[in-house]
Design a protein around this motif. Sequence first.
Motif: not given
Length: 81
Positions: A2, A51-52, A54-55, A58, A67, A70-72, A75
């Motif tokens: 990421t 995590v992948r 939410s990238g 992705a 990816y 990420p937007d945790l 996620a």
Amino acid sequence: DTATTEIYTLSTRRSSDLNGTSFASPIMCGMVACLWQACPKLTAKQIIDLVRQSGDRADFPDNIYGYGIPDLWKAYQSTQR
């Protein structure tokens, strides 16, 4: 896998700004650790996949950005369905 944006912050203890991947990487690791703490029943592989997925790239990962960023929160929310 990421990407992360540069994070800039001012430190009251240092005369220089804290930025770059050397600063962003541990912040991202801490955020992923928080995600895992919020979802303790998930395996390490499941956290990585979250995590992948939410990238922001992705759907079309590549060799430069992986990816994406990420937007945790996204996620985490995907685990609450």
